[in-house]
Design a protein around this motif. Structure first.
Motif, PDB file in Angstrom:
ATOM      1  N   UNK A  33      -0.629   3.273  -9.571  1.00 41.44           N
ATOM      2  CA  UNK A  33      -0.101   1.942  -9.283  1.00 41.44           C
ATOM      3  C   UNK A  33       1.397   1.947  -9.553  1.00 41.44           C
ATOM      4  N   UNK A  34       2.136   1.226  -8.733  1.00 43.98           N
ATOM      5  CA  UNK A  34       3.571   1.102  -8.937  1.00 43.98           C
ATOM      6  C   UNK A  34       4.040  -0.259  -8.434  1.00 43.98           C
ATOM      7  N   UNK A  35       4.544  -1.074  -9.335  1.00 45.92           N
ATOM      8  CA  UNK A  35       5.115  -2.387  -9.008  1.00 45.92           C
ATOM      9  C   UNK A  35       4.209  -3.229  -8.116  1.00 45.92           C
ATOM     10  N   UNK A  36       2.926  -3.271  -8.483  1.00 47.01           N
ATOM     11  CA  UNK A  36       1.969  -4.097  -7.757  1.00 47.01           C
ATOM     12  C   UNK A  36       1.284  -3.415  -6.591  1.00 47.01           C
ATOM     13  N   UNK A  37       1.738  -2.225  -6.216  1.00 50.99           N
ATOM     14  CA  UNK A  37       1.105  -1.461  -5.140  1.00 50.99           C
ATOM     15  C   UNK A  37       0.069  -0.538  -5.785  1.00 50.99           C
ATOM     16  N   UNK A  38      -1.178  -0.612  -5.306  1.00 55.49           N
ATOM     17  CA  UNK A  38      -2.277   0.174  -5.867  1.00 55.49           C
ATOM     18  C   UNK A  38      -2.626   1.290  -4.890  1.00 55.49           C
ATOM     19  N   UNK A  39      -2.852   2.493  -5.418  1.00 56.58           N
ATOM     20  CA  UNK A  39      -3.127   3.679  -4.604  1.00 56.58           C
ATOM     21  C   UNK A  39      -4.547   4.168  -4.822  1.00 56.58           C
ATOM     22  N   UNK A  40      -5.256   4.464  -3.705  1.00 56.58           N
ATOM     23  CA  UNK A  40      -6.631   4.981  -3.736  1.00 56.58           C
ATOM     24  C   UNK A  40      -6.753   6.188  -2.816  1.00 56.58           C
ATOM     25  N   UNK A  41      -7.701   7.044  -3.157  1.00 60.17           N
ATOM     26  CA  UNK A  41      -8.142   8.120  -2.263  1.00 60.17           C
ATOM     27  C   UNK A  41      -9.580   7.793  -1.907  1.00 60.17           C
ATOM     28  N   UNK A  42      -9.937   7.940  -0.622  1.00 62.87           N
ATOM     29  CA  UNK A  42     -11.293   7.676  -0.135  1.00 62.87           C
ATOM     30  C   UNK A  42     -11.799   8.904   0.611  1.00 62.87           C
ATOM     31  N   UNK A  43     -13.119   9.116   0.576  1.00 65.32           N
ATOM     32  CA  UNK A  43     -13.658  10.313   1.225  1.00 65.32           C
ATOM     33  C   UNK A  43     -14.344  10.059   2.554  1.00 65.32           C
ATOM     34  N   UNK A  44     -14.930   8.917   2.765  1.00 64.22           N
ATOM     35  CA  UNK A  44     -15.768   8.698   3.941  1.00 64.22           C
ATOM     36  C   UNK A  44     -15.003   7.917   5.004  1.00 64.22           C
ATOM     37  N   UNK A  45     -14.236   8.635   5.817  1.00 67.29           N
ATOM     38  CA  UNK A  45     -13.393   7.977   6.799  1.00 67.29           C
ATOM     39  C   UNK A  45     -13.558   8.570   8.189  1.00 67.29           C
ATOM     40  N   UNK A  46     -14.775   8.781   8.614  1.00 68.40           N
ATOM     41  CA  UNK A  46     -15.002   9.314   9.952  1.00 68.40           C
ATOM     42  C   UNK A  46     -14.386  10.682  10.100  1.00 68.40           C
ATOM     43  N   UNK A  47     -13.549  10.867  11.101  1.00 68.47           N
ATOM     44  CA  UNK A  47     -12.946  12.171  11.391  1.00 68.47           C
ATOM     45  C   UNK A  47     -11.534  12.314  10.835  1.00 68.47           C
ATOM     46  N   UNK A  48     -11.224  11.613   9.769  1.00 69.39           N
ATOM     47  CA  UNK A  48      -9.866  11.572   9.229  1.00 69.39           C
ATOM     48  C   UNK A  48      -9.795  12.428   7.971  1.00 69.39           C
ATOM     49  N   UNK A  49      -9.264  13.657   8.060  1.00 68.07           N
ATOM     50  CA  UNK A  49      -9.275  14.552   6.901  1.00 68.07           C
ATOM     51  C   UNK A  49      -7.893  14.975   6.412  1.00 68.07           C
ATOM     52  N   UNK A  50      -6.840  14.471   6.998  1.00 68.88           N
ATOM     53  CA  UNK A  50      -5.495  14.790   6.546  1.00 68.88           C
ATOM     54  C   UNK A  50      -5.330  14.244   5.121  1.00 68.88           C
ATOM     55  N   UNK A  51      -4.872  15.062   4.161  1.00 67.37           N
ATOM     56  CA  UNK A  51      -4.695  14.550   2.795  1.00 67.37           C
ATOM     57  C   UNK A  51      -3.745  13.352   2.776  1.00 67.37           C
ATOM     58  N   UNK A  52      -4.267  12.216   2.350  1.00 71.09           N
ATOM     59  CA  UNK A  52      -3.493  10.984   2.348  1.00 71.09           C
ATOM     60  C   UNK A  52      -4.008  10.053   1.265  1.00 71.09           C
ATOM     61  N   UNK A  53      -3.229   9.024   0.978  1.00 68.61           N
ATOM     62  CA  UNK A  53      -3.645   7.973   0.058  1.00 68.61           C
ATOM     63  C   UNK A  53      -3.517   6.637   0.773  1.00 68.61           C
ATOM     64  N   UNK A  54      -4.265   5.674   0.265  1.00 70.62           N
ATOM     65  CA  UNK A  54      -4.165   4.304   0.746  1.00 70.62           C
ATOM     66  C   UNK A  54      -3.368   3.522  -0.277  1.00 70.62           C
TER      67      UNK A  54
END
Length: 119
Positions: A33-54
């Motif tokens: 988390x940074x200044x009110x922005x929250x970061x998550x990693x999720x695994x079940x996203x269809x065909x989306x496997x590029x390492x990324x965060x939400x």
């Protein structure tokens, strides 16, 4: 990691069938988390496997590629977007490790249910 690649290499219909037949759960982990922005990693996203965060701020949400800090999709208020991308770049190594560990956890869950994605 083979399961993650299988999700990219196979048609969406096959992936949908597998997800309906086998109980494939989404693993979502808060990674910062940074200044009110929250970061998550999720695994079940269809065909989306590029390492990324939400990155989420209120009703806004973006996906950010971990390796480059590039926004993949979504939108945040401009000031929060800059905070989010800078945070991802600053925490790149930890986030890549977190992303890989969460992907491995998802595969372990699948393996326990009788699926074997080993070589």
């Amino acid at each position: 990691m083979q399961y993650m690649m299988a999700r990219v290499e196979n048609p969406k219909e096959i992936i949908s069938f597998l997800q309906e037949v086998f109980e494939i759960y989404e693993i979502r982990q808060r990674v910062g988390e940074s200044k009110g922005v929250v970061f998550h990693v999720r695994t079940n996203e269809g065909n989306h496997v590029l390492p990324h965060v939400h990155a989420a701020y209120g009703e806004y949400n973006i996906s950010i590629e971990i390796a480059t800090g590039r926004i993949l999709e979504g939108n945040l208020p401009r000031k929060k977007e800059k905070i989010a991308t800078a945070w991802v770049v600053d925490h790149k190594e930890k986030l890549l490790t977190d992303w890989k560990n969460i992907a491995i956890s998802a595969i372990s869950t699948l393996t326990k249910s009788g699926l074997d994605f080993s070589d």
